[in-house]
Scaffold this motif. Structure first.
Motif, PDB file in Angstrom:
ATOM      1  N   ARG A  84      29.947  50.844  75.366  1.00 59.27           N
ATOM      2  CA  ARG A  84      30.094  51.927  76.339  1.00 59.27           C
ATOM      3  C   ARG A  84      31.516  51.995  76.894  1.00 59.27           C
ATOM      4  NH1 ARG A  84      29.519  52.246  81.860  1.00 59.27           N
ATOM      5  NH2 ARG A  84      28.830  50.078  81.973  1.00 59.27           N
ATOM      6  N   TRP A  88      33.166  55.108  75.393  1.00 57.98           N
ATOM      7  CA  TRP A  88      32.813  56.070  76.444  1.00 57.98           C
ATOM      8  C   TRP A  88      31.488  56.769  76.167  1.00 57.98           C
ATOM      9  CZ3 TRP A  88      35.638  55.735  80.738  1.00 57.98           C
ATOM     10  CH2 TRP A  88      36.911  55.178  80.625  1.00 57.98           C
ATOM     11  N   PHE A  89      30.499  55.999  75.722  1.00 57.09           N
ATOM     12  CA  PHE A  89      29.161  56.553  75.530  1.00 57.09           C
ATOM     13  C   PHE A  89      28.445  56.523  76.882  1.00 57.09           C
ATOM     14  CE2 PHE A  89      29.188  55.081  70.854  1.00 57.09           C
ATOM     15  CZ  PHE A  89      29.914  56.211  70.506  1.00 57.09           C
ATOM     16  N   SER A  90      28.505  57.613  77.593  1.00 61.23           N
ATOM     17  CA  SER A  90      27.957  57.632  78.949  1.00 61.23           C
ATOM     18  C   SER A  90      26.441  57.490  78.969  1.00 61.23           C
ATOM     19  CB  SER A  90      28.368  58.918  79.667  1.00 61.23           C
ATOM     20  OG  SER A  90      27.908  60.047  78.946  1.00 61.23           O
ATOM     21  N   TYR A  91      25.775  57.906  77.887  1.00 60.59           N
ATOM     22  CA  TYR A  91      24.319  57.830  77.880  1.00 60.59           C
ATOM     23  C   TYR A  91      23.812  56.397  77.781  1.00 60.59           C
ATOM     24  CZ  TYR A  91      25.002  57.400  72.806  1.00 60.59           C
ATOM     25  OH  TYR A  91      25.403  56.990  71.560  1.00 60.59           O
ATOM     26  N   LEU A  92      24.709  55.438  77.489  1.00 61.44           N
ATOM     27  CA  LEU A  92      24.305  54.035  77.445  1.00 61.44           C
ATOM     28  C   LEU A  92      24.242  53.400  78.829  1.00 61.44           C
ATOM     29  CD1 LEU A  92      26.309  52.694  74.357  1.00 61.44           C
ATOM     30  CD2 LEU A  92      23.863  53.207  74.485  1.00 61.44           C
ATOM     31  N   GLU A  93      24.693  54.116  79.858  1.00 61.03           N
ATOM     32  CA  GLU A  93      24.676  53.555  81.206  1.00 61.03           C
ATOM     33  C   GLU A  93      23.254  53.245  81.668  1.00 61.03           C
ATOM     34  OE1 GLU A  93      26.786  55.736  84.103  1.00 61.03           O
ATOM     35  OE2 GLU A  93      28.666  55.812  82.971  1.00 61.03           O
ATOM     36  N   THR A  94      22.308  54.134  81.346  1.00 62.88           N
ATOM     37  CA  THR A  94      20.918  53.892  81.747  1.00 62.88           C
ATOM     38  C   THR A  94      20.376  52.621  81.107  1.00 62.88           C
ATOM     39  OG1 THR A  94      20.577  56.279  81.938  1.00 62.88           O
ATOM     40  CG2 THR A  94      18.614  54.891  81.831  1.00 62.88           C
ATOM     41  N   THR A  96      22.171  50.077  80.150  1.00 62.76           N
ATOM     42  CA  THR A  96      22.869  48.966  80.800  1.00 62.76           C
ATOM     43  C   THR A  96      22.199  48.591  82.119  1.00 62.76           C
ATOM     44  OG1 THR A  96      24.956  49.660  79.814  1.00 62.76           O
ATOM     45  CG2 THR A  96      25.081  48.208  81.723  1.00 62.76           C
TER      46      THR A  96
END
Length: 281
Positions: A84, A88-94, A96
């Motif tokens: 991430r 910059w894969f923002s959808y991986l924040e969830t 994480t």
């Protein structure tokens, strides 16, 4: 644990602040890489030893087995954070935030089970022998995994809703888990100071030796938990009080958390005589 989860609004956006931000992020990526490169193989080796029966057996090492599985989840979280941060894969924040619950609840809960097991073996040996079979350990670990899953969901939703709630969430959990371990530590220490039943001699010496081993394990587990979570908790309460977030403090907390994660697998490998086998090429 992920030290980039907490976000506070910054009032200034100068070039120096941006450079410091990138330096800290590079440090985070380095720490995640160390945790992944060293944590994954050592915990995988412990899991393999316990499952194959090479170590002390599945029954006696069942809590260590589940602890290593939880730490494997933390290594996966490090991999997700690296991907991430680099791409910059923002959808991986969830994902994480969800895996963050393994570090907040998984590790300390399984450490608590190990401490309670030693506490029962020393202070209440009859109760320990009654609940020694593997099925009771499976039940306890199942309950812990359910609680850990709830913690993962709690981390995901509290971070999304409000950062302050998340900080209170993991800080209160740390205080609760530490209280359990300190109770076991003090109880075993009192039992160690008391004279054992029966006559003086070899039997009493063996009993005191077992108590000392249990006390040392609980002491190491408690110190490991303090090293893991005290920096995060102090930083969390500081963020709650000042409403300001400092990346450097969370990076220091993650260093302590990462290093403390290597204590139990190294102790297990040392106890089973496999430490140098793992270190050798």
């Amino acid at each position: 644990m992920n030290n980039s989860t907490v976000n506070f609004t910054s009032e200034a956006s100068t070039n120096s602040t941006t450079q410091a931000f990138w330096l800290v992020n590079r440090l985070d990526i380095f720490l995640y890489s160390i945790n992944l490169l060293f944590g994954f193989p050592i915990h995988s080796y412990v899991i393999w030893l316990i499952i194959t029966g090479t170590g002390s057996g599945v029954a006696s090492g069942f809590f260590s087995l589940n602890l290593s599985f939880s730490e494997i989840g933390n290594c996966v979280n490090s991999l997700v954070c690296i991907v991430r941060s680099c791409f910059w894969f923002s959808y991986l924040e969830t994902l994480t935030w969800f895996l963050l619950g393994l570090g907040i609840a998984g590790r300390p809960l399984f450490q608590c089970l190990m401490c309670v097991e030693r506490y029962l073996a020393v202070v209440h040996p009859v109760t320990f022998l009654k609940y020694k079979p593997l099925r009771y350990r499976v039940i306890c670990c199942t309950v812990v995994w359910i609680i850990t899953l709830g913690s993962c969901l709690g981390c995901m939703f509290t971070v999304i809703l409000q950062t302050i709630i998340f900080l209170w969430f993991y800080s209160i959990q740390f205080v609760l888990f530490l209280s359990i371990q300190l109770f076991c530590l003090v109880a075993v220490l009192r039992a160690l100071k008391q004279s054992g039943p029966g006559e003086r001699g070899r039997k009493r010496g063996e009993e005191n030796h077992m108590k000392r081993r249990a006390f040392c394990l609980i002491l190491i587990t408690t110190m490991t938990m303090i090293i893991s979570y005290v920096p995060f908790t102090i930083t969390g309460f500081s963020c709650i009080h000042t409403q300001q977030f400092t990346e450097e403090l969370f990076s220091f907390g993650f260093i302590c958390y990462m290093l403390a994660g290597f204590v139990h697998p190294i102790l297990y490998l040392h106890r089973t005589g496999k430490l140098f086998c793992f270190c050798s090429p």
